[in-house]
Design an enzyme around this catalytic site. Structure first.
Site, PDB file in Angstrom:
ATOM      1  N   GLY A 514       0.667  -1.146  -0.039  1.00 17.05           N
ATOM      2  CA  GLY A 514       0.089   0.000  -0.083  1.00 17.05           C
ATOM      3  C   GLY A 514       0.786   1.092  -0.085  1.00 17.05           C
ATOM      4  O   GLY A 514       2.186   1.284   0.195  1.00 17.05           O
ATOM      5  N   PRO A 515       0.346   2.248  -0.364  1.00 17.84           N
ATOM      6  CA  PRO A 515       1.113   3.521  -0.151  1.00 17.84           C
ATOM      7  C   PRO A 515       1.624   4.145   1.069  1.00 17.84           C
ATOM      8  O   PRO A 515       0.993   3.638   2.176  1.00 17.84           O
ATOM      9  CB  PRO A 515       0.006   4.470  -0.576  1.00 17.84           C
ATOM     10  CG  PRO A 515      -1.346   4.178  -0.156  1.00 17.84           C
ATOM     11  CD  PRO A 515      -1.145   2.480  -0.316  1.00 17.84           C
ATOM     12  N   ASP A 627      11.584  -9.906   1.563  1.00 12.68           N
ATOM     13  CA  ASP A 627      11.627  -8.843   0.376  1.00 12.68           C
ATOM     14  C   ASP A 627      12.699  -7.916   0.556  1.00 12.68           C
ATOM     15  O   ASP A 627      12.643  -6.754   0.575  1.00 12.68           O
ATOM     16  CB  ASP A 627      10.207  -8.081   0.512  1.00 12.68           C
ATOM     17  CG  ASP A 627      10.071  -7.430  -0.973  1.00 12.68           C
ATOM     18  OD1 ASP A 627      10.925  -7.579  -1.707  1.00 12.68           O
ATOM     19  OD2 ASP A 627       9.026  -6.650  -1.095  1.00 12.68           O
TER      20      ASP A 627
END
Ligand SMILES: *[C@@H]1O[C@H](CO)[C@@H](O)[C@H](O)[C@H]1NC(C)=O
Ligand SMILES: *[C@@H]1O[C@H](CO)[C@@H](O)[C@H](O)[C@H]1NC(C)=O
Ligand SMILES: *[C@@H]1O[C@H](CO)[C@@H](O)[C@H](O)[C@H]1NC(C)=O
Ligand SMILES: *[C@@H]1O[C@H](CO)[C@@H](O)[C@H](O)[C@H]1NC(C)=O
Length: 819
Positions: A514-515, A627
């Site tokens: 998400g942002p 990640d």
């Protein structure tokens, strides 16, 4: 000049007739000369004097360099301000017994200025690198009519003095070359300042830039790395005749030099490593943000391990409400209780400091400690005192007048300073003369230092034969502090307010989940808010519990999770804000990557490694990041790395790692083959991503998107090829060439390749990586990585890109195109 030109016209012909002598001669007399193309060689063949052209310049200079070292390493230049534009340069001794350098086109470009020359002067190049002139009949004399060591350029050699001869007023200072093509003096200089309490100060132009702190009998108070060690030792001579610093190497067969680097504004100490056929940097100054002069203002103390580094000395408070965070024009601190000299102030001892700037100091070196205190006590403008010689009981007396500036906490080997305080601050009861004031960080350092002696890893690996800088690198927050603290819940209205209603101006970027927005809370604290996509598929309680667990993970190399915000469908994570963005913002961009020199990059590599060790094994949660990539390594104000986005898989509920975009968590180019192909992940998949990151940091190139038309290999493939061919240095980012420590970089590449080996079981654990980074032990050879040949792809969203794989066993990577 008239005399010189007279000499020129009259003697050149004569000299040319007589010029010339057999090769490998170290000495010449009035009837000889050194012309361009010929050289003098010191007796044992260590140094050579002759004409050279620096870098890509075509100008000719007369200089001295190491004869046996294949890399041109010039240690002295005669005509640094006055290049010769042709090859007719000639060095002669004129009739007055002065050395003169001239050329047909430029005339006299340089000369020595000896007032009364010798009758039969001889000039000799010594094996110390010193070019000397003396009388012929005094062949063993140590007194020279002239010596090049008195006129240093950018390099200090063992035995060379930096500082003053007070009898003649000679000041020997170093000044860096302007650039590698131009030896004329740059604006970076260093020398001994003749304050009452002398100090070595490096300057940028006329401004102070770094101080070593004054000599205290054992070392320089602010630079513990300059203390005696197994490679070299410093000495500081301070008497009526002379004030200078000098260093010597312990093993005379080591080739060592100290030089100023105009590009990095560092004083760098190198030794020559014959095996690597290169210079290795063993120390450098300044080392950290706290070395910059007057970083924290009056009565501030700079603590390099703190964020922000500027603190007030204990019993002082910030002078203005302005945050000490701000870098420039720091107003500094003031006493909590004002002085009142008439009522009788006292003194409080602060220890472990680089003592303040000595420009306003007063010294008497025969006073006792007691007399010193009395002297300072009597004079109301005396602000602090300390012994000038800390050996034994401590003796001598230095007093400071006016504000105390440029104080740094020196964790290991600072000096004590007694600072004037209001009587009410000094312990009233008893006759203890002074209360011992402990600056809080010191206590923490000591405790943490004991607990984590093993965390001394990742210092500069300068340790040839046990050379140690005696830096204890502490890890203050190995396990989460505030065990019982509930995670902070933020109100949506508050977050909305802080982020300007999630305005686009406040948007920092779009993460995988998400942002992310930047925000400022009412109290001024800056935050980063990650607004999670709505379908995180996890219950509220579970989410909160996970956030609470993640928030407990606290480590200096992890971004701190401050709390979360849950309201209806909205879930947000609130982090500390990192002003310097992420690593990819720097290393892949030409102008910005200059800001990250090798020491900084090595620090980033070590920091990321430590953060991963913490995630993998030291924290109770044992988190696999999944990640790790350059954009997930954020940088704080001092460019220390902080890993972000860890624990996302957990906050998204167990193994559900497809996130909002229905993509495998993890990023192309960083994914270990077993994870990419089978979705199998382990801590070793993070090790793989770390290996990629290391190669990217060193090369300044993205693994993904790297495409070499020559062989079509990606970055790992390219690195492997170079490694096999024995040319690992070709991988290095050209911008790093100046600042890098060759053996450290090669070790970095080696470790990177070990991390990207095909089989997870072959890859080292992160804790061994940290050990390898911090030691000199021999490493095993890496096995061939299962590198992928990447077709040149348009830089689009990874979910739509195709990847062609190859190498040893053809695997289909179609899984990556989305399931
Ligand atoms: C060296 O020679 C000069 C004259 O050439 C003389 O004045 C001087 O005393 C001599 N020094 C020594 C040590 O013999
Ligand atoms: C000095 O260094 C040389 C080579 O670097 C080595 O062979 C020698 O043993 C060293 N000497 C001492 C006393 O350490
Ligand atoms: C330095 O201190 C000693 C001992 O107190 C004293 O005898 C001497 O006069 C002092 N020198 C100066 C220059 O003040
Ligand atoms: C205090 O010391 C300063 C600097 O040495 C000197 O100028 C001043 O006269 C002294 N004041 C007194 C009262 O001794």
């Amino acid at each position: 000049m008239d005399i010189l030109s007279f000499m020129f016209t009259n003697t050149v012909l004569l000299i040319v007739l007589f010029s010339g002598f057999a090769d490998a001669i170290d000495i010449f007399t009035s009837y000889q000369s050194v012309s361009d193309g010929r050289t003098l060689v010191s007796r044992e063949g260590i140094f050579e004097l002759g004409f050279f052209s620096p870098g890509s310049s075509r100008n000719r200079y007369l200089g001295i360099w190491y004869k046996k070292i294949p890399v041109q390493s010039v240690i002295w230049v005669a005509n640094r301000n006055n290049p010769i534009h042709d090859t007719t340069g000639l060095l002669i001794i004129n009739r007055k017994g002065n050395l003169v350098l001239l050329s047909r086109r430029n005339g006299v470009v340089w000369y020595t200025d000896i007032k009364k020359g010798a009758q039969n002067p001889v000039v000799q190049l010594l094996d110390s690198g010193n070019l000397v002139m003396r009388s012929e009949n005094e062949s063993n004399s140590e007194t020279f009519l002239w010596q090049s060591f008195d006129y240093p350029c950018d390099t200090l050699l063992p035995g060379m003095k930096l500082g003053w001869d007070l009898r003649t007023g000679l000041d020997r200072r170093l000044s860096a070359w302007k650039n590698s093509d131009d030896p004329s003096p740059g604006d970076f200089t260093v020398g001994v300042e003749l304050y009452q309490y002398p100090d070595i100060v490096a300057r940028k132009g006329s401004n102070e830039y770094v101080r070593t702190g004054p000599w205290n009998g054992l070392r320089f108070s602010g630079s513990p790395i300059l203390r005696p060690n197994s490679i070299f030792e410093n000495d500081f001579v301070w008497n009526e005749q002379e004030v200078y610093q000098v260093y010597n190497v312990k093993n005379k067969s080591l080739i060592s030099r100290y030089m100023l680097n105009q590009n990095t504004y560092q004083g760098q100490h190198y030794i020559w490593i014959e095996k690597a056929r290169s210079w290795m940097m063993i120390t450098y100054i300044p080392r950290d943000i706290c070395d910059s002069y007057d970083r924290c203002g009056p009565y501030g103390i700079c603590v390099s391990t703190e964020v922000p580094p500027c603190q007030c000395l204990k019993r002082f408070k910030p002078k203005s409400s302005q945050n000490l965070y701000t870098m420039d024009l720091n107003p500094g601190c003031e006493r909590s209780k004002p002085l009142n000299c008439q009522k009788g102030d006292g003194f409080i001892k602060y220890f472990g400091l680089k003592v303040p700037d000595t420009a306003n100091s007063w010294v008497n070196r025969s006073m006792s400690f007691k007399e010193c205190r009395a002297r300072c006590f009597q004079n109301c403008s005396c602000m602090a005192y300390t012994p000038t010689d800390i050996r034994g009981e401590g003796s001598g007396c230095a007093l400071w007048f006016g504000h105390l500036i440029d104080i740094k906490l020196v964790q290991d080997g600072g000096q004590d300073l007694y600072i004037r305080m209001s009587a009410s601050e000094v312990e009233p009861k008893g006759h203890n003369k002074m209360k011992i004031a402990v600056i809080v960080p010191i206590a923490i350092f000591i405790v943490a230092g004991l607990l984590f002696v093993s965390c001394y890893i990742c210092r500069s690996r300068a340790s040839l034969k046990g050379f140690r800088e005696n830096h204890v690198i502490t890890d203050r927050s190995i396990e989460g502090q505030g065990e019982d603290s509930e995670v902070q819940l933020f109100d949506l209205a508050l977050i909305a307010n802080a982020t300007n209603d999630f305005s686009t101006e406040n948007k920092l970027g779009q993460g995988g989940f998400g942002p992310v927005y930047r925000g400022t809370l009412a109290d001024g604290q800056e935050i980063a808010v990650k607004r999670l996509s709505k379908s995180s598929g996890q219950g509220l309680t579970e989410f909160k519990n996970e956030v609470a667990l993640i928030a407990k993970l606290q480590h200096r190399n992890l971004v701190k999770l401050l709390g979360c915000c849950i309201q209806g469908e909205e879930k947000m994570l609130v982090y500390e804000y990192m002003p310097n963005k992420s690593l990819d913002f720097f290393i892949f961009e030409k102008t910005r990557s200059k800001l990250l020199d090798w020491p900084k990059r090595f620090n980033i590599i070590c920091g990321v490694a430590r953060g991963l060790v913490y995630l993998h094994q030291d924290s109770r949660l044992r988190i696999i990041h999944r990640d790790l990539k350059a954009s997930n390594v954020l940088l704080d104000i001092e460019m220390n790395p902080k890993i972000s986005d860890f624990g996302m898989a957990r906050t998204f509920g167990g193994d559900q790692f497809e996130g909002n975009t229905n993509r495998v968590v993890g990023t192309y180019g960083y994914m270990a083959p077993e994870y990419a192909i089978d979705g199998q992940f382990s801590v070793k998949s993070d090790v793989f991503s770390f290996g990629i990151l290391v190669l990217e940091i060193i090369s300044g190139k993205k693994n993904r998107g790297f495409y070499n038309p020559g062989h079509g290999l990606n970055l790992i493939g390219h690195a492997w090829e170079l490694w096999k061919e024995g040319k690992p240095l070709e991988l290095i980012d050209p911008l790093l060439k100046e600042s890098c420590n060759i053996s450290e970089v090669i070790r970095g590449i080696h470790i990177g390749l070990l991390c990207v080996q095909q089989h997870p079981e072959d890859r080292p654990s992160m804790s061994s990586v940290v050990l390898m980074l911090g030691s000199d032990t021999e490493l095993i050879q890496p096995k061939q990585p299962n590198f992928l040949i990447e077709r040149k792809l348009p830089e689009t969203d990874s979910s739509s890109s195709k990847l062609e794989s190859s190498s040893t066993n053809d695997i289909s990577m179609s899984i990556l195109t989305g399931r």
